[in-house]
Design an enzyme around this catalytic site. Structure first.
Site, PDB file in Angstrom:
ATOM      1  N   LYS A   1       0.824  -1.210   0.000  1.00 30.69           N
ATOM      2  CA  LYS A   1       0.000   0.000   0.000  1.00 30.69           C
ATOM      3  C   LYS A   1       0.862   1.266   0.000  1.00 30.69           C
ATOM      4  O   LYS A   1       0.448   2.304  -0.503  1.00 30.69           O
ATOM      5  CB  LYS A   1      -0.931   0.029   1.222  1.00 30.69           C
ATOM      6  CG  LYS A   1      -1.849  -1.187   1.390  1.00 30.69           C
ATOM      7  CD  LYS A   1      -3.011  -1.163   0.430  1.00 30.69           C
ATOM      8  CE  LYS A   1      -4.105  -2.185   0.748  1.00 30.69           C
ATOM      9  NZ  LYS A   1      -3.689  -3.595   0.820  1.00 30.69           N
TER      10      LYS A   1
HETATM   11  C1  LIG Z   1      -4.289  -4.753   0.376  1.00 32.34           C
HETATM   12  C2  LIG Z   1      -3.484  -5.984   0.384  1.00 32.34           C
HETATM   13  C3  LIG Z   1      -3.696  -7.024  -0.553  1.00 32.34           C
HETATM   14  C4  LIG Z   1      -4.833  -6.990  -1.559  1.00 32.34           C
HETATM   15  O1  LIG Z   1      -4.643  -6.009  -2.564  1.00 32.34           O
HETATM   16  P1  LIG Z   1      -5.878  -5.516  -3.453  1.00 32.34           P
HETATM   17  O2  LIG Z   1      -5.375  -4.315  -4.156  1.00 32.34           O
HETATM   18  O3  LIG Z   1      -6.971  -5.191  -2.473  1.00 32.34           O
HETATM   19  O4  LIG Z   1      -6.246  -6.619  -4.356  1.00 32.34           O
HETATM   20  C5  LIG Z   1      -2.834  -8.116  -0.537  1.00 32.34           C
HETATM   21  N1  LIG Z   1      -1.831  -8.205   0.371  1.00 32.34           N
HETATM   22  C6  LIG Z   1      -1.605  -7.234   1.286  1.00 32.34           C
HETATM   23  C7  LIG Z   1      -0.497  -7.425   2.270  1.00 32.34           C
HETATM   24  C8  LIG Z   1      -2.398  -6.092   1.331  1.00 32.34           C
HETATM   25  O5  LIG Z   1      -2.162  -5.139   2.242  1.00 32.34           O
END
Ligand SMILES: *Cc1c(COP(=O)(O)O)cnc(C)c1O
Length: 469
Positions: A113
């Site tokens: 993120k």
């Molecule tokens: C948010 C997240 C995901 C999923 O990603 P999306 O964009 O919602 O498909 C997978 N792994 C981690 C560690 C995350 O923080």
């Protein structure tokens, strides 16, 4: 470059205009009117670029209303060593059996993120300063998104963050990560309830138009187009690092929840990046895997959403999926509107007539994993390569192995570092993970959090007293 809505009801707008908005006024999502195309020659000319330079090249195709020098300064500030712990920002490491790991978790909160949020923090501050405006971000988090937003927006001018979390329900590490921030514009509010209670308060307050307008309440949720655009960059970076000549193909395996990360892969491929396959990996919450297997999209209720050992993928409904369905239906807003009306009425929609195109035209394949799979993958990957992967990345590795092809590098997106999910690593290996040196003393730092009863009025009063005006 102008942006339109997937449901057809928004006059074309510039990047900076959609930046601070959530849903389009018609309930749809903002998408580029036409996607920029990157030729093989241009792609070759990008081979020597640093990550911030590459980010400038890609993002300048989307943020055409930000002057070049300003955008360059923003990507340089977002993607620098000191914020990211790797000089490459996004390192590529070999695993075994044709797999590679694309490291997206070198940022301050150890999860992917940060890749989008760090840019979002820079561009928010830039646009707010230009417009002499302020913004109060309101959100609820059970972990990754809230902390990434706080680290990206801490100390930024013109913006405050009010992040609700469920009191006593996050890991000690997650709490320490968020609550140890001492910046005056970051407000941690722990509500006495579960995540859904916190989310309900956010919905109630953001749904109160008078309050929302008066206090300039905004969001940094995963449907924000700037986040999707920023993620497109690392698909280009992965291709550039894994290939040596024009036209060589690579595949990507992506641990998925809200369809945000892999949507960026779909955009990169649609821009001309030679991507063979986009392999979508889910955990036991397999709404998306079911769609790619059957053509039927059937989101689940909270009661049918399992709590798993890859918790950031425990979603019932994929917020960004509408943007992909827009392309899948030939960019037909009437069709998208009808599908989402059907979804509200029947609880599902059926696109099985388009199933033959999922792979042949868009390169999509999908698979799932279980808790036992994740433990086995964490163990076997460590034993054979010495690399420790987190449980989300393990979902990706498990499904990647099912679809890897000889001669085509398969890049698994590393969406978090194992230190964030030490309990599961301990279950797999029999010992916990030592946190990165920079975070060693994190849990003993003083914490700054306000605990409130689960009551929207209390949260409203808190925001009124502390909002940026
Ligand atoms: C948010 C997240 C995901 C999923 O990603 P999306 O964009 O919602 O498909 C997978 N792994 C981690 C560690 C995350 O923080």
């Amino acid at each position: 470059m102008k942006y339109i809505s997937t449901r057809g009801g928004m006059a074309p707008q510039a990047f900076s205009d959609i930046l601070l908005e959530g849903l389009a006024p018609d309930g749809g999502l903002a998408v580029p009117e036409t996607l920029p195309q990157i030729s093989a020659e241009t792609l070759e000319s990008w081979r020597g670029l640093s990550y911030p330079e590459l980010a400038y090249e890609v993002l300048s195709r989307f943020a055409t209303d930000i002057p070049a020098d300003d955008l360059r300064a923003l990507t340089r500030a977002a993607y620098r060593q000191g914020v990211f712990s790797s000089e490459d920002i996004v390192p590529l490491r070999p695993l075994d059996g044709g797999l590679h790991l694309l490291g997206l978790s070198e940022g301050p909160t150890l999860a992917f993120k940060d890749m989008a949020m760090q840019f979002l923090g820079q561009v928010f501050e830039y646009v707010l300063t230009q417009r002499n405006a302020t913004l109060n971000i309101l959100g609820a988090t059970s972990g990754d998104t809230g902390s990434a937003a706080e680290y990206a927006l801490r100390g930024k001018k013109g913006v405050a963050v009010f992040m609700l979390s469920p009191h006593g329900r996050m890991s000690a590490f997650q709490r320490a990560q968020m609550y140890s921030l001492q910046d005056e514009n970051i407000h941690n509010i722990a509500v006495r309830g579960v995540f859904d209670d916190a989310q309900d308060i956010v919905k109630a307050l953001a749904g109160d138009l008078e309050f929302k307008t008066r206090y300039r309440i905004g969001a940094v949720n995963s449907i924000n187009w700037a986040r999707i655009a920023a993620q497109v960059v690392y698909y280009f970076q992965g291709w550039l690092r894994a290939t040596t000549a024009p036209g060589q193909e690579v595949s990507f395996a992506v641990p998925s929840g809200n369809f945000g990360n892999i949507l960026s892969g779909h955009i990169a491929r649609s821009m001309g990046l030679p991507v063979r396959r986009l392999v979508l990996a889910t955990n036991e919450n397999n709404v998306l895997e079911e769609f790619f297997r059957t053509g039927i999209y059937r989101p689940r209720g909270a009661a049918d959403t399992f709590a798993t050992s890859s918790p950031s993928m425990d979603i019932s409904r994929a917020s960004n999926f509408e943007r992909f369905v827009f392309d899948l239906t030939g960019r037909d807003p009437g069709r998208v509107q009808a599908l989402w009306a059907g979804l509200a009425r029947d609880g599902y929609f059926d696109l099985s007539e388009l199933k033959p195109e999922f792979e042949s035209r868009y390169g999509f394949l999908a698979g799932t994993s279980t808790h036992a799979d994740r433990l086995a993958v964490i163990r076997s990957t460590y034993d054979t390569t010495g690399v420790l992967v987190d449980p989300h990345t393990a979902d990706g590795v498990k499904v990647a192995r099912e679809f890897v092809e000889p001669g085509v590098p398969m890049l698994v997106l590393e969406t978090a570092l194992p230190a964030k999910f030490s309990d599961t690593i301990e279950a797999a290996l029999g010992r916990p993970v030592t946190p990165p040196p920079a975070l060693a003393g994190l849990e003993s730092l003083p914490q700054r959090v306000t605990v409130l009863d689960c009551d929207a009025q209390l949260v409203r009063r808190y925001i009124e007293a502390h909002a940026k005006v």
